[in-house]
Design a protein around this motif. Structure first.
Motif, PDB file in Angstrom:
ATOM      1  N   LYS A  64       3.705   4.877  -9.261  1.00 45.07           N
ATOM      2  CA  LYS A  64       4.167   6.240  -8.970  1.00 45.07           C
ATOM      3  C   LYS A  64       3.304   6.824  -7.856  1.00 45.07           C
ATOM      4  CE  LYS A  64       4.483  10.824 -11.176  1.00 45.07           C
ATOM      5  NZ  LYS A  64       5.915  11.153 -11.180  1.00 45.07           N
ATOM      6  N   ARG A  65       3.942   7.445  -6.870  1.00 50.22           N
ATOM      7  CA  ARG A  65       3.176   8.077  -5.791  1.00 50.22           C
ATOM      8  C   ARG A  65       2.838   9.510  -6.182  1.00 50.22           C
ATOM      9  NH1 ARG A  65       1.675   7.927  -0.396  1.00 50.22           N
ATOM     10  NH2 ARG A  65       1.692   9.964   0.643  1.00 50.22           N
ATOM     11  N   TRP A  66       1.561   9.777  -6.291  1.00 49.11           N
ATOM     12  CA  TRP A  66       1.068  11.106  -6.646  1.00 49.11           C
ATOM     13  C   TRP A  66       0.579  11.835  -5.404  1.00 49.11           C
ATOM     14  CZ3 TRP A  66       1.275  13.012 -11.604  1.00 49.11           C
ATOM     15  CH2 TRP A  66       1.488  12.092 -12.628  1.00 49.11           C
ATOM     16  N   ASN A  67       0.670  13.151  -5.423  1.00 42.61           N
ATOM     17  CA  ASN A  67      -0.016  14.000  -4.458  1.00 42.61           C
ATOM     18  C   ASN A  67      -1.214  14.593  -5.197  1.00 42.61           C
ATOM     19  OD1 ASN A  67       2.029  13.700  -2.398  1.00 42.61           O
ATOM     20  ND2 ASN A  67       3.307  15.043  -3.647  1.00 42.61           N
ATOM     21  N   ILE A  68      -2.402  14.170  -4.819  1.00 46.02           N
ATOM     22  CA  ILE A  68      -3.580  14.402  -5.650  1.00 46.02           C
ATOM     23  C   ILE A  68      -4.547  15.378  -4.996  1.00 46.02           C
ATOM     24  CG2 ILE A  68      -5.516  13.301  -6.850  1.00 46.02           C
ATOM     25  CD1 ILE A  68      -3.889  10.636  -6.572  1.00 46.02           C
ATOM     26  N   THR A  69      -4.984  16.361  -5.778  1.00 39.58           N
ATOM     27  CA  THR A  69      -6.056  17.262  -5.365  1.00 39.58           C
ATOM     28  C   THR A  69      -7.234  17.040  -6.300  1.00 39.58           C
ATOM     29  OG1 THR A  69      -4.536  18.948  -4.517  1.00 39.58           O
ATOM     30  CG2 THR A  69      -6.782  19.656  -5.066  1.00 39.58           C
ATOM     31  N   GLY A  70      -8.357  16.633  -5.741  1.00 37.20           N
ATOM     32  CA  GLY A  70      -9.571  16.452  -6.519  1.00 37.20           C
ATOM     33  C   GLY A  70     -10.571  17.546  -6.170  1.00 37.20           C
ATOM     34  N   VAL A  71     -11.199  18.115  -7.199  1.00 39.63           N
ATOM     35  CA  VAL A  71     -12.161  19.189  -6.969  1.00 39.63           C
ATOM     36  C   VAL A  71     -13.449  18.873  -7.718  1.00 39.63           C
ATOM     37  CG1 VAL A  71     -11.192  20.560  -8.852  1.00 39.63           C
ATOM     38  CG2 VAL A  71     -12.557  21.687  -7.095  1.00 39.63           C
ATOM     39  N   ASP A  72     -14.577  19.096  -7.046  1.00 42.60           N
ATOM     40  CA  ASP A  72     -15.883  18.852  -7.665  1.00 42.60           C
ATOM     41  C   ASP A  72     -16.913  19.735  -6.954  1.00 42.60           C
ATOM     42  OD1 ASP A  72     -17.128  16.306  -9.482  1.00 42.60           O
ATOM     43  OD2 ASP A  72     -18.570  17.361  -8.200  1.00 42.60           O
ATOM     44  N   PRO A  73     -17.865  20.309  -7.709  1.00 38.53           N
ATOM     45  CA  PRO A  73     -18.846  21.203  -7.080  1.00 38.53           C
ATOM     46  C   PRO A  73     -19.964  20.484  -6.340  1.00 38.53           C
ATOM     47  CG  PRO A  73     -19.286  21.045  -9.423  1.00 38.53           C
ATOM     48  CD  PRO A  73     -18.001  20.290  -9.183  1.00 38.53           C
ATOM     49  N   SER A  74     -20.096  19.175  -6.518  1.00 31.23           N
ATOM     50  CA  SER A  74     -21.209  18.444  -5.929  1.00 31.23           C
ATOM     51  C   SER A  74     -20.848  17.873  -4.562  1.00 31.23           C
ATOM     52  CB  SER A  74     -21.637  17.294  -6.849  1.00 31.23           C
ATOM     53  OG  SER A  74     -22.539  16.433  -6.182  1.00 31.23           O
ATOM     54  N   PRO A  75     -21.524  18.304  -3.502  1.00 32.83           N
ATOM     55  CA  PRO A  75     -21.227  17.752  -2.180  1.00 32.83           C
ATOM     56  C   PRO A  75     -21.505  16.256  -2.072  1.00 32.83           C
ATOM     57  CG  PRO A  75     -23.183  19.171  -2.108  1.00 32.83           C
ATOM     58  CD  PRO A  75     -22.553  19.362  -3.448  1.00 32.83           C
ATOM     59  N   ASP A  76     -22.528  15.769  -2.786  1.00 38.04           N
ATOM     60  CA  ASP A  76     -22.837  14.337  -2.736  1.00 38.04           C
ATOM     61  C   ASP A  76     -21.737  13.505  -3.378  1.00 38.04           C
ATOM     62  OD1 ASP A  76     -25.158  14.915  -1.428  1.00 38.04           O
ATOM     63  OD2 ASP A  76     -26.484  14.564  -3.117  1.00 38.04           O
ATOM     64  N   ILE A  78     -18.518  14.480  -3.693  1.00 46.03           N
ATOM     65  CA  ILE A  78     -17.348  14.601  -2.830  1.00 46.03           C
ATOM     66  C   ILE A  78     -17.476  13.675  -1.627  1.00 46.03           C
ATOM     67  CG2 ILE A  78     -16.207  16.151  -1.190  1.00 46.03           C
ATOM     68  CD1 ILE A  78     -15.201  16.603  -3.955  1.00 46.03           C
ATOM     69  N   LYS A  79     -18.672  13.543  -1.093  1.00 43.29           N
ATOM     70  CA  LYS A  79     -18.890  12.648   0.042  1.00 43.29           C
ATOM     71  C   LYS A  79     -18.548  11.213  -0.322  1.00 43.29           C
ATOM     72  CE  LYS A  79     -22.413  10.970   3.264  1.00 43.29           C
ATOM     73  NZ  LYS A  79     -23.845  11.021   3.657  1.00 43.29           N
ATOM     74  N   ASN A  90      -2.415  10.786   0.613  1.00 42.58           N
ATOM     75  CA  ASN A  90      -1.900  11.639  -0.461  1.00 42.58           C
ATOM     76  C   ASN A  90      -3.021  12.209  -1.326  1.00 42.58           C
ATOM     77  OD1 ASN A  90      -2.406   9.003  -1.372  1.00 42.58           O
ATOM     78  ND2 ASN A  90      -0.994   9.213  -3.106  1.00 42.58           N
ATOM     79  N   VAL A  91      -4.252  12.231  -0.797  1.00 42.76           N
ATOM     80  CA  VAL A  91      -5.400  12.750  -1.539  1.00 42.76           C
ATOM     81  C   VAL A  91      -6.070  13.865  -0.747  1.00 42.76           C
ATOM     82  CG1 VAL A  91      -7.669  12.235  -2.516  1.00 42.76           C
ATOM     83  CG2 VAL A  91      -5.832  10.533  -2.669  1.00 42.76           C
ATOM     84  N   THR A  92      -6.269  15.002  -1.417  1.00 38.11           N
ATOM     85  CA  THR A  92      -7.023  16.122  -0.844  1.00 38.11           C
ATOM     86  C   THR A  92      -8.223  16.384  -1.735  1.00 38.11           C
ATOM     87  OG1 THR A  92      -5.034  17.154   0.057  1.00 38.11           O
ATOM     88  CG2 THR A  92      -6.970  18.555  -0.191  1.00 38.11           C
ATOM     89  N   LEU A  93      -9.416  16.422  -1.148  1.00 40.26           N
ATOM     90  CA  LEU A  93     -10.629  16.662  -1.910  1.00 40.26           C
ATOM     91  C   LEU A  93     -11.206  18.023  -1.536  1.00 40.26           C
ATOM     92  CD1 LEU A  93     -12.306  13.145  -1.604  1.00 40.26           C
ATOM     93  CD2 LEU A  93     -10.991  14.053  -3.530  1.00 40.26           C
ATOM     94  N   ARG A  94     -11.626  18.761  -2.574  1.00 38.51           N
ATOM     95  CA  ARG A  94     -12.178  20.088  -2.360  1.00 38.51           C
ATOM     96  C   ARG A  94     -13.550  20.184  -3.020  1.00 38.51           C
ATOM     97  NH1 ARG A  94      -8.433  24.320  -1.795  1.00 38.51           N
ATOM     98  NH2 ARG A  94     -10.304  25.632  -1.803  1.00 38.51           N
ATOM     99  N   GLU A  95     -14.544  20.585  -2.244  1.00 40.34           N
ATOM    100  CA  GLU A  95     -15.862  20.853  -2.813  1.00 40.34           C
ATOM    101  C   GLU A  95     -15.869  22.275  -3.362  1.00 40.34           C
ATOM    102  OE1 GLU A  95     -20.306  21.863  -1.226  1.00 40.34           O
ATOM    103  OE2 GLU A  95     -19.213  20.289  -0.141  1.00 40.34           O
TER     104      GLU A  95
END
Length: 222
Positions: A64-76, A78-79, A90-95
């Motif tokens: 299945k193709r997902w549109n994914i938003t990942g969120v995490d408070p740690s910059p390390d 997320i990096k 299809n992946v968006t990451l948010r710090e």
């Protein structure tokens, strides 16, 4: 969510090895997570506390193709996730925090793995669950994995966990980690977890997975 535990420096770079060592059947759980949510009607997925992107990596490899938003408070963290998931469009990451995301965008499913036990049950756990619920469509499935149990359950299951750990670990390190889990983290009982989910606008959660102190739950947004 008023307090945040950040994974930085060595704690971030060593995270993947840490979870593989300390969570029996961690890989099994992640590999089957996309299948668990495969019948979700929509395709917008919110991954809260995405860390180094371990669960996101499983979802981008799923049929299945997902549109994914990942969120995490740690910059390390997320990096690391950004480097791992760079090939996927299809992946968006948010710090940051879930509360930083607009409530105008509603997701069709969400995951929260290994986060709640870092938050005190003084409103912080409930606030996080409410923040997630506010960003989901009605009926959206929500998967949690966390250290769960009352004080006696945790104590007994830690004895089991010690037996399941890989050979060769330094016993001083093992004792220190087990002591931290028992005395410094904020696990709650199954009954309390269920109450928190329902107060946050979810159905009573169904326990579908357990490996020593780690329990997986499935619920839905009301």
């Amino acid at each position: 969510m008023n307090t945040v535990e950040l994974f930085e420096n060595e704690r971030a770079t060593g995270y993947n090895q840490f979870v593989e060592t300390w969570i029996p059947n961690y890989s099994y759980f992640l590999e089957r997570l996309p299948k668990l949510l495969s019948e979700t009607k929509g395709s917008d997925l919110l991954v809260v506390g995405c860390g180094t992107g371990n669960e996101i990596e499983k979802f981008v490899q799923a049929p299945k193709r997902w549109n994914i938003t990942g969120v995490d408070p740690s910059p390390d963290m997320i990096k690391q996730a950004s480097e791992k998931l760079q090939p996927y469009d299809n992946v968006t990451l948010r710090e940051g925090l879930v509360s930083d995301l607009s409530t105008d965008k509603k997701y069709d499913a969400a995951t929260l793995l290994l986060v709640l036990h870092f938050l005190d049950d003084n409103g912080n756990k409930l606030n996080l669950l409410k923040d997630i619920g506010d960003r989901l469509v009605s009926g959206a499935p929500f998967v949690l994995l966390d250290i769960t149990g009352d004080r006696n359950q945790i104590k007994q299951n830690l004895q089991v966990l010690r037996l399941l750990l890989p050979d060769g670990l330094e016993q001083e390190q093992v004792s220190s980690r087990l002591n931290r889990i028992e005395k410094e983290l904020y696990a709650v009982s199954e009954e309390r977890l269920s109450t928190l989910c329902q107060e946050a606008g979810f159905e009573p959660p169904l326990r579908f997975f357990q490996s020593s102190i780690y329990i997986g739950w499935l619920t839905r947004k009301k």
